[in-house]
Motif scaffolding. Structure first.
Motif, PDB file in Angstrom:
ATOM      1  N   ALA A   1       0.840  -1.208   0.000  1.00  0.00           N
ATOM      2  CA  ALA A   1       0.000   0.000   0.000  1.00  0.00           C
ATOM      3  C   ALA A   1       0.872   1.254   0.000  1.00  0.00           C
ATOM      4  CB  ALA A   1      -0.921  -0.011   1.218  1.00  0.00           C
ATOM      5  N   ARG A   2       1.931   1.260   0.791  1.00  0.00           N
ATOM      6  CA  ARG A   2       2.824   2.423   0.859  1.00  0.00           C
ATOM      7  C   ARG A   2       3.588   2.609  -0.448  1.00  0.00           C
ATOM      8  NH1 ARG A   2       6.534   2.047   5.889  1.00  0.00           N
ATOM      9  NH2 ARG A   2       6.979   4.209   5.307  1.00  0.00           N
ATOM     10  N   LEU A   3       3.946   1.518  -1.111  1.00  0.00           N
ATOM     11  CA  LEU A   3       4.608   1.623  -2.416  1.00  0.00           C
ATOM     12  C   LEU A   3       3.675   2.287  -3.431  1.00  0.00           C
ATOM     13  CD1 LEU A   3       6.262  -1.921  -2.682  1.00  0.00           C
ATOM     14  CD2 LEU A   3       7.476   0.245  -2.462  1.00  0.00           C
ATOM     15  N   LEU A   4       2.423   1.832  -3.462  1.00  0.00           N
ATOM     16  CA  LEU A   4       1.458   2.372  -4.428  1.00  0.00           C
ATOM     17  C   LEU A   4       1.134   3.833  -4.138  1.00  0.00           C
ATOM     18  CD1 LEU A   4      -0.946  -0.696  -4.614  1.00  0.00           C
ATOM     19  CD2 LEU A   4       0.728   0.014  -6.332  1.00  0.00           C
ATOM     20  N   ALA A   5       1.216   4.208  -2.858  1.00  0.00           N
ATOM     21  CA  ALA A   5       0.940   5.597  -2.476  1.00  0.00           C
ATOM     22  C   ALA A   5       2.150   6.502  -2.657  1.00  0.00           C
ATOM     23  CB  ALA A   5       0.469   5.643  -1.021  1.00  0.00           C
ATOM     24  N   GLY A   6       3.296   5.924  -2.993  1.00  0.00           N
ATOM     25  CA  GLY A   6       4.507   6.722  -3.178  1.00  0.00           C
ATOM     26  C   GLY A   6       5.238   7.034  -1.893  1.00  0.00           C
ATOM     27  N   LYS A   7       4.915   6.339  -0.806  1.00  0.00           N
ATOM     28  CA  LYS A   7       5.591   6.566   0.473  1.00  0.00           C
ATOM     29  C   LYS A   7       6.853   5.719   0.601  1.00  0.00           C
ATOM     30  CE  LYS A   7       2.248   9.292   1.585  1.00  0.00           C
ATOM     31  NZ  LYS A   7       2.452  10.757   1.545  1.00  0.00           N
ATOM     32  N   LEU A   8       6.985   4.711  -0.256  1.00  0.00           N
ATOM     33  CA  LEU A   8       8.183   3.883  -0.355  1.00  0.00           C
ATOM     34  C   LEU A   8       8.532   3.719  -1.828  1.00  0.00           C
ATOM     35  CD1 LEU A   8       7.607   0.870   2.117  1.00  0.00           C
ATOM     36  CD2 LEU A   8       9.280   2.702   2.384  1.00  0.00           C
ATOM     37  N   GLU A   9       9.801   3.421  -2.105  1.00  0.00           N
ATOM     38  CA  GLU A   9      10.223   3.143  -3.467  1.00  0.00           C
ATOM     39  C   GLU A   9      10.402   1.641  -3.635  1.00  0.00           C
ATOM     40  OE1 GLU A   9      10.680   5.076  -6.157  1.00  0.00           O
ATOM     41  OE2 GLU A   9       9.850   6.751  -5.005  1.00  0.00           O
ATOM     42  N   PRO A  10       9.896   1.064  -4.741  1.00  0.00           N
ATOM     43  CA  PRO A  10      10.090  -0.378  -4.947  1.00  0.00           C
ATOM     44  C   PRO A  10      11.562  -0.712  -5.172  1.00  0.00           C
ATOM     45  CG  PRO A  10       9.141   0.638  -6.908  1.00  0.00           C
ATOM     46  CD  PRO A  10       9.145   1.692  -5.840  1.00  0.00           C
ATOM     47  N   SER A  11      11.968  -1.912  -4.776  1.00  0.00           N
ATOM     48  CA  SER A  11      13.342  -2.360  -5.018  1.00  0.00           C
ATOM     49  C   SER A  11      13.542  -2.702  -6.484  1.00  0.00           C
ATOM     50  CB  SER A  11      13.653  -3.587  -4.154  1.00  0.00           C
ATOM     51  OG  SER A  11      13.416  -3.317  -2.788  1.00  0.00           O
ATOM     52  N   SER A  12      12.463  -3.050  -7.163  1.00  0.00           N
ATOM     53  CA  SER A  12      12.533  -3.348  -8.592  1.00  0.00           C
ATOM     54  C   SER A  12      11.182  -3.017  -9.218  1.00  0.00           C
ATOM     55  CB  SER A  12      12.867  -4.830  -8.815  1.00  0.00           C
ATOM     56  OG  SER A  12      11.895  -5.655  -8.185  1.00  0.00           O
ATOM     57  N   GLY A  13      11.188  -2.843 -10.532  1.00  0.00           N
ATOM     58  CA  GLY A  13       9.953  -2.535 -11.236  1.00  0.00           C
ATOM     59  C   GLY A  13       9.576  -1.071 -11.147  1.00  0.00           C
ATOM     60  N   SER A  14       8.375  -0.745 -11.630  1.00  0.00           N
ATOM     61  CA  SER A  14       7.945   0.654 -11.664  1.00  0.00           C
ATOM     62  C   SER A  14       6.446   0.757 -11.407  1.00  0.00           C
ATOM     63  CB  SER A  14       8.270   1.278 -13.023  1.00  0.00           C
ATOM     64  OG  SER A  14       7.577   0.593 -14.055  1.00  0.00           O
ATOM     65  N   ILE A  15       6.030   1.947 -10.932  1.00  0.00           N
ATOM     66  CA  ILE A  15       4.631   2.236 -10.640  1.00  0.00           C
ATOM     67  C   ILE A  15       4.265   3.531 -11.340  1.00  0.00           C
ATOM     68  CG2 ILE A  15       2.952   2.789  -8.832  1.00  0.00           C
ATOM     69  CD1 ILE A  15       4.690   1.113  -6.915  1.00  0.00           C
ATOM     70  N   GLN A  16       3.199   3.506 -12.129  1.00  0.00           N
ATOM     71  CA  GLN A  16       2.727   4.682 -12.845  1.00  0.00           C
ATOM     72  C   GLN A  16       1.367   5.105 -12.288  1.00  0.00           C
ATOM     73  OE1 GLN A  16       4.544   6.209 -15.255  1.00  0.00           O
ATOM     74  NE2 GLN A  16       6.183   4.691 -15.035  1.00  0.00           N
ATOM     75  N   LYS A  17       1.230   6.416 -12.009  1.00  0.00           N
ATOM     76  CA  LYS A  17      -0.038   6.947 -11.503  1.00  0.00           C
ATOM     77  C   LYS A  17      -0.633   7.882 -12.551  1.00  0.00           C
ATOM     78  CE  LYS A  17       1.504   6.902  -6.669  1.00  0.00           C
ATOM     79  NZ  LYS A  17       2.937   6.653  -6.882  1.00  0.00           N
ATOM     80  N   ALA A  18      -1.928   7.693 -12.835  1.00  0.00           N
ATOM     81  CA  ALA A  18      -2.615   8.522 -13.821  1.00  0.00           C
ATOM     82  C   ALA A  18      -3.527   9.550 -13.166  1.00  0.00           C
ATOM     83  CB  ALA A  18      -3.419   7.627 -14.762  1.00  0.00           C
ATOM     84  N   CYS A  19      -3.456   9.654 -11.830  1.00  0.00           N
ATOM     85  CA  CYS A  19      -4.308  10.608 -11.119  1.00  0.00           C
ATOM     86  C   CYS A  19      -3.675  10.908  -9.766  1.00  0.00           C
ATOM     87  CB  CYS A  19      -5.722  10.051 -10.936  1.00  0.00           C
ATOM     88  SG  CYS A  19      -5.777   8.511 -10.010  1.00  0.00           S
ATOM     89  N   ARG A  20      -4.270  11.838  -9.038  1.00  0.00           N
ATOM     90  CA  ARG A  20      -3.758  12.213  -7.723  1.00  0.00           C
ATOM     91  C   ARG A  20      -4.205  11.173  -6.688  1.00  0.00           C
ATOM     92  NH1 ARG A  20      -4.741  18.280  -5.886  1.00  0.00           N
ATOM     93  NH2 ARG A  20      -3.471  18.520  -7.764  1.00  0.00           N
ATOM     94  N   VAL A  21      -3.236  10.629  -5.955  1.00  0.00           N
ATOM     95  CA  VAL A  21      -3.505   9.536  -5.015  1.00  0.00           C
ATOM     96  C   VAL A  21      -3.426  10.046  -3.578  1.00  0.00           C
ATOM     97  CG1 VAL A  21      -2.719   7.277  -4.174  1.00  0.00           C
ATOM     98  CG2 VAL A  21      -2.647   7.802  -6.633  1.00  0.00           C
ATOM     99  N   GLY A  22      -4.445   9.735  -2.783  1.00  0.00           N
ATOM    100  CA  GLY A  22      -4.449  10.058  -1.361  1.00  0.00           C
ATOM    101  C   GLY A  22      -4.227   8.809  -0.531  1.00  0.00           C
TER     102      GLY A  22
END
Length: 533
Positions: free
Chosen positions: A53-74
């Motif tokens: 959950a914290r990775l998807l919210a941008g509070k942690l960085e993944p050790s591998s791979g990438s996460i793309q957000k198309a909107c503002r996340v709370g």
């Protein structure tokens, strides 16, 4: 449930997470898409739901791979940071509302007018916004610390909305909320227009979800629909794993039997060949050529049987591992110290800082009581009174049996000691291996059982505390459990229900989950009403 545009809000591509300090990989190669609809994230305790959950919210960085957000996340974390200011300050409204008050009082300056240039309707909008989450305009200047747990959750959700969040990630938002607040939360999440991912095992909430993701050791399983669909899918997966194990076991036995038969046939042919060589009048050169061809054929057959046995063995090992992953954990209740007659007695007892009404009740050995009521009504305080930690303001409270209290913070555990050390200390009487075996039944095996409790997940800590209370050599005749179903995953909750149903002693439980109270057999209810402030 509102229909939403189902275009992607968050896309994860081959993400993984490894703890930098220990090098332990929590999960790897996860790829999925979160659309603008309601999702739930579930999984066994300790599997990494909060980290994901914290990775998807941008509070942690993944050790591998990438996460793309198309909107503002709370993001709403499981543990919110303390905030000492007012409700208005928490929502970012205080400076404009103060400017408005100065202008109304005739003391406003040019800076106040500039501040309110496009916000003259703020007082009215603020009242409407607070009302939309069940708060009132009179609470605007109330310190956040004086709000109940349910009110703080409502306020945090409103803050995310005010910040313009289009997709919400909520980590266990229903923990410690009363039933009324949980029902409100489920409706609010369902009505939120953007989309959401909710980490939760609240069964009433999961029934309002569009899609459930289950995080496991092999990755993510996706189930379209709510709780009932997920449970059917999970059972089908468990049945499939068991069937695959049975099929792989038969294939392995068949491959071994075929290899054994082939070996015996080769021995017979070799013996016949030796006899024929003695009796034959063919030339030695011709006989040697025949023997060479036979040995090559035999070698190919041996290799083929070895390959088949190895392949069947690998399939059997994989099927065994999958069944082990899907095998339920086990709470095994201990024998109970006998108790007879009345075990709990309240006579006109008044709860400090809690219910305004005097309480009277009598529980006999083996009976079960549920203490219910809204947040702030004094349920936890009453549990401490029954345990003897607090005196009532008035009246009498007495117990007549060996007892133990599990509070919401698992305070009986030493956070710096391991699960194994806590178990041995709190439930003495066994050898080391028996304690390890019981912890393994709760999926706290080897190294995990030796970690300091403070490094375990909330659900794992709760399982350790429950094991210490009633899964050791003996159990007290009276168990006082304050929201024991919080933090537990679905499977653990179901198994705890079954274990408590088998527990032979007297049970007093605080819970907001009526299904849980029914499953553990609470035939009596004591409802507390909060004091008027």
């Amino acid at each position: 449930m509102h229909l939403r545009h189902t275009r992607a809000a968050i896309s994860a591509l081959s993400i993984g997470y490894t703890f930098a300090d220990s090098g332990v990989t929590l999960f790897s190669d996860l790829s999925f898409v979160l659309e603008r609809r309601t999702h739930a994230l579930i999984g066994r305790n300790g599997v990494g739901k909060s980290v994901l959950a914290r990775l998807l919210a941008g509070k942690l960085e993944p050790s591998s791979g990438s996460i793309q957000k198309a909107c503002r996340v709370g993001f709403l974390p499981q543990q919110q940071r303390p905030f000492s200011g007012s409700v208005a300050a928490f929502l970012g409204w205080s400076s404009r509302l103060e400017a408005y008050q100065r202008i109304l009082g005739g003391d406003g300056g040019s800076s106040d007018f500039e501040l309110l240039a496009e916000h003259w309707g703020l007082p009215h909008r603020a009242a409407q916004a607070l009302d939309s989450v069940g708060l009132s305009a009179e609470q605007l200047w109330q310190p956040v610390t004086t709000l109940s747990g349910g009110e703080r959750t409502r306020l945090a959700l409103l803050a995310l909305q005010e910040q313009g969040a289009e997709f919400l990630i909520l980590d266990e938002p229903g923990n410690h909320l009363d039933q009324q607040s949980r029902l409100w939360l489920a409706g609010w999440i369902s009505d939120f227009r953007g989309g959401s991912l909710v980490v939760s095992h609240d069964r009433s909430l999961l029934r309002h979800i569009d899609c459930i993701f289950e995080l496991g050791s092999l990755g993510l399983y996706k189930s379209h629909g709510g709780l009932e669909t997920y449970l059917a899918t999970r059972q089908a997966r468990v049945d499939g794993a068991q069937h695959a194990l049975e099929t792989a076991g038969k294939a392995l036995l068949k491959a071994r039997a075929a290899g054994q038969r082939s070996q015996e046939q080769r021995r017979h042919r070799a013996a016949d060949g030796r006899q024929a060589r003695k009796e034959a009048n063919q030339s030695k050169l011709l006989l040697d050529a025949k023997q060479g061809r036979s040995e090559k054929t035999t070698a190919r057959m041996v290799q083929e049987h070895v390959r088949r046995i190895d392949e069947a063995g690998q399939q059997f090992a994989e099927a065994t591992m999958e069944v082990e992953r899907s095998r339920p954990l086990s709470f095994v209740p201990a024998p109970v110290t006998p108790a007879y007659g009345v075990t709990v007695r309240l006579e006109s007892a008044v709860v400090p800082f809690g219910s305004a009404s005097p309480l009277s009740i009598m529980l006999h050995a083996g009976e079960r009581l549920a203490i219910v009521g809204n947040n702030g009504s004094g349920k936890s305080t009453l549990m401490r009174m029954i345990n003897g930690d607090l005196e009532p303001f008035a009246g009498l409270v007495g117990t007549h049996a060996s007892k133990a209290l599990l509070d919401q913070h698992c305070s009986l555990l030493d956070e710096k000691a391991s699960a194994l050390e806590n178990f041995i200390r709190l439930a003495p009487g066994w050898g080391d291996e028996e304690y390890r075996a019981r912890l393994a039944q709760l999926r706290l095996r080897s190294a995990r059982a030796l970690l300091p409790v403070q490094h375990l997940s909330g659900g794992e800590r709760l399982k350790v505390a429950l094991a210490c209370l009633f899964c050791g050599p003996s159990a007290p005749a009276l168990l006082l459990l304050d929201e024991p179903d919080n933090h537990l995953d679905l499977e653990s909750r179901e198994l705890l229900e079954a274990a408590l149903a088998d527990y032979a002693g007297t049970l007093v439980v605080v819970s907001h989950d009526e299904a849980f109270l029914h499953a553990v057999g609470c035939e009596h209810r004591l409802k507390l009403d909060a004091k008027k402030r």
